[in-house]
Write a protein that holds these residues in place. Structure first.
Motif, short mmCIF file in Angstrom:
data_model
loop_
_atom_site.label_atom_id
_atom_site.label_comp_id
_atom_site.label_asym_id
_atom_site.label_seq_id
_atom_site.Cartn_x
_atom_site.Cartn_y
_atom_site.Cartn_z
N PHE A 122 -34.28 -2.26 19.29
CA PHE A 122 -35.70 -2.52 19.45
C PHE A 122 -36.25 -1.56 20.49
N ASP A 123 -37.47 -1.07 20.25
CA ASP A 123 -38.15 -0.34 21.32
C ASP A 123 -39.62 -0.70 21.26
N ASN A 124 -39.93 -1.81 21.88
CA ASN A 124 -41.31 -2.29 21.92
C ASN A 124 -41.44 -3.22 23.13
N LEU A 179 -31.72 3.39 14.83
CA LEU A 179 -33.18 3.50 14.77
C LEU A 179 -33.81 2.75 15.93
N HIS A 180 -34.91 3.25 16.43
CA HIS A 180 -35.75 2.45 17.32
C HIS A 180 -36.79 1.74 16.46
N ILE A 181 -37.02 0.48 16.77
CA ILE A 181 -37.86 -0.35 15.89
C ILE A 181 -38.98 -1.04 16.66
N THR A 196 -30.18 1.79 28.26
CA THR A 196 -31.01 1.92 29.46
C THR A 196 -31.34 3.37 29.79
N HIS A 197 -32.50 3.53 30.45
CA HIS A 197 -32.74 4.78 31.19
C HIS A 197 -32.04 4.61 32.54
N ASP A 198 -31.68 5.70 33.16
CA ASP A 198 -31.15 5.62 34.53
C ASP A 198 -32.13 4.85 35.43
N ILE A 238 -31.60 12.89 19.43
CA ILE A 238 -32.95 13.32 19.85
C ILE A 238 -33.93 12.30 19.32
N GLU A 239 -34.85 11.86 20.17
CA GLU A 239 -35.91 10.95 19.73
C GLU A 239 -37.23 11.71 19.75
N PRO A 240 -37.75 12.04 18.56
CA PRO A 240 -38.98 12.81 18.51
C PRO A 240 -40.22 11.94 18.75
N LYS A 241 -41.30 12.58 19.11
CA LYS A 241 -42.58 11.88 19.27
C LYS A 241 -43.68 12.94 19.27
N PRO A 242 -44.80 12.67 18.60
CA PRO A 242 -45.81 13.73 18.45
C PRO A 242 -46.64 13.98 19.72
N PRO A 274 -35.25 8.27 15.16
CA PRO A 274 -36.70 8.12 15.06
C PRO A 274 -37.12 6.73 15.53
N GLU A 275 -38.32 6.64 16.07
CA GLU A 275 -38.84 5.32 16.44
C GLU A 275 -39.87 4.92 15.39
N LEU A 276 -39.49 3.91 14.59
CA LEU A 276 -40.30 3.53 13.44
C LEU A 276 -40.71 2.06 13.56
N GLN A 301 -43.45 3.34 14.99
CA GLN A 301 -44.39 3.90 15.94
C GLN A 301 -44.55 5.42 15.91
N HIS A 302 -43.48 6.16 16.22
CA HIS A 302 -43.70 7.57 16.51
C HIS A 302 -44.16 8.39 15.31
N GLU A 303 -43.58 8.15 14.14
CA GLU A 303 -44.06 8.90 12.99
C GLU A 303 -45.45 8.39 12.60
C1 XLS Z 1 -41.18 6.32 24.30
C2 XLS Z 1 -39.81 6.24 23.83
C3 XLS Z 1 -38.81 5.97 24.91
C4 XLS Z 1 -37.44 6.30 24.45
C5 XLS Z 1 -36.39 6.30 25.48
O1 XLS Z 1 -42.13 6.37 23.56
O2 XLS Z 1 -39.71 5.33 22.78
O3 XLS Z 1 -38.92 4.67 25.37
O4 XLS Z 1 -37.05 5.44 23.42
O5 XLS Z 1 -36.62 7.20 26.48
#
Ligand code: XLS
Ligand code: MG
Length: 400
Positions: free
Chosen positions: A296-298, A252-254, A51-53, A187-191, A223-225, A227-229
């Motif tokens: 999962f992150d969707n 992994l985030h999926i 969770t996020h806060d 760390i979760e990267p995103k462009p 990484p969120e795959l 999606q983010h890459e």
């Molecule tokens: C947003 C991210 C976010 C993180 C958590 O694009 O995926 O939801 O996973 O802050």
């Protein structure tokens, strides 16, 4: 390998709004979301949540320590959630601090040029860490969020990376000094999105930054795959391959993604593209004997959401099940691909070459390398058949 699965609060809570239209689904409370997740745990669909806060409690900057105050809404809510989760054995695996939702962070959280806003971000991170500790979470994730820019002249280029380092070092120091349950950080990267550009755009950026932190050993990437890459046409294979080799991929985030588009966050395997890429990604996880878990992150496809109280619960329950079933499909396929000896043989036509010189290369034997007699004509005229390897995998993926 049958992996453990996590479904975060924010995914089930999503109301499926987008920049062009408001929510399609009624919102649900964190307790209602918790019930959906507990139900999924009882059915054996998921093992963890995260969770996020802000997903579970609201933030009042006037009361940064409200989580410690038994009369506060925050205190009562986290206790009520934990009671429900404990009853079914649902574990809070990771917590992450939302530094994107509140408008004060619109020009950055950890990297905000205003030191007072950076201090607010630090206070919010510390509160999130304490909340995570209350649930017994193991991981804290820093998603780069609004730490980015649109106008390069509006950035003091001597500071943003220093501020990220300070913010992340503060998180690890706080967790250590207070002996919190959180021992590992990602760390979760995103462009891009929500910023035009984000400071940690790719898995490589994140790994580079980690090497500059006070204690790189407690940091990894998630990484969120795809999606983010995929948003910038980078490949999931490359991101996962590099992170696993660095020993820095705990989870992994999926989700699914059409390459080159905005952050689709489509449910696993859902949409026009991604089936082959996901098969390849999960096959790599198998081949490299990766032991981590999947989160999962969707969110529900906006088209498939619907208003009303009944939909608010049922659509979300179906969404959790759908993700798990889709994941299990691709996981099974990847296991088959990884165990297929014929595929190994075809790969070995390109990848299985041996030569005495490889020993010298591995040993950095400079003299032996210098003196090695290589038959240039022979190696140069050897044709590689990567396309044949791909064909064999296509056949296996299609089940033919
Ligand atoms: C947003 C991210 C976010 C993180 C958590 O694009 O995926 O939801 O996973 O802050
Ligand atoms: Mg994510």
């Amino acid at each position: 390998m049958k992996r453990q699965l996590s479904m975060p609060f924010w995914c089930v809570k999503s109301t499926c709004g987008d920049p062009f239209g408001g929510p399609v689904m009624d919102s649900i409370t964190s307790l209602e979301a918790c019930e959906i997740l507990c139900d999924a745990k009882k059915q054996g669909l998921i093992d963890f949540t995260s969770t996020h806060d802000d997903d579970i409690v609201s933030w009042d900057p006037e009361h940064p320590m409200d989580d410690q105050d038994p009369s506060s809404e925050c205190y009562k809510t986290i206790h009520a959630l934990k009671e429900k989760m404990d009853a079914v054995g649902l574990k809070m695996k990771m917590v992450t601090c939302s530094l994107h939702g509140n408008q004060v962070f619109r020009n950055g959280g950890l990297t905000n040029p205003d030191p007072e806003i950076r201090a607010l971000a630090a206070q919010k991170v510390m509160r999130t860490l304490r909340i995570g500790n209350f649930f017994g979470a193991e991981y804290f994730t820093y998603w780069v969020a609004r730490d980015g820019f649109e106008c390069q002249f509006a950035v003091d280029w001597a500071t943003p990376y220093k501020y990220i380092e300070q913010g992340l070092n503060l998180a690890t120091r706080y967790a250590k000094e207070n002996k919190l349950s959180i021992k590992y950080f990602t760390i979760e990267p995103k462009p891009n999105e929500p910023r035009g550009e984000m400071y940690l755009a790719t898995t490589g950026h994140a790994l580079g930054l980690i090497s500059r932190l006070e204690d790189p050993s407690v940091w990894g990437v998630n990484p969120e795959l795809l999606q983010h890459e995929g948003m910038t046409n980078l490949s999931a294979a490359n991101a996962a391959g590099m992170a696993i080799n660095a020993g820095k991929l705990p989870f992994l985030h999926i989700g699914n993604q059409k390459a080159g588009q905005f952050d689709n966050d489509s449910p696993t395997l859902t949409g026009m593209d991604g089936l082959k890429e996901m098969a390849g990604l999960v096959w790599i996880l198998e081949k490299l004997d990766w032991k981590g878990h999947i989160e999962f992150d969707n969110h529900v496809l906006r088209t498939d959401a619907g208003p009303g109280k009944a939909n608010a619960i049922q659509v979300r329950k179906d969404f959790v099940k759908f993700n798990v079933e889709s994941w299990r499909l691709i996981e099974k396929k990847a296991e088959q691909l990884a165990a297929n000896k014929d595929l190994d043989k075809i790969r070995a036509t390109v990848l299985g070459k041996t030569s005495p010189v490889s020993k010298a290369l591995d040993a950095y034997d400079l003299k032996a390398i210098q003196e090695a007699k290589i038959d240039y004509k022979k190696v140069n005229e050897t044709v590689t058949s990567n396309a044949n390897i791909d064909f064999a995998f296509n056949k296996a993926i299609l089940g033919m």
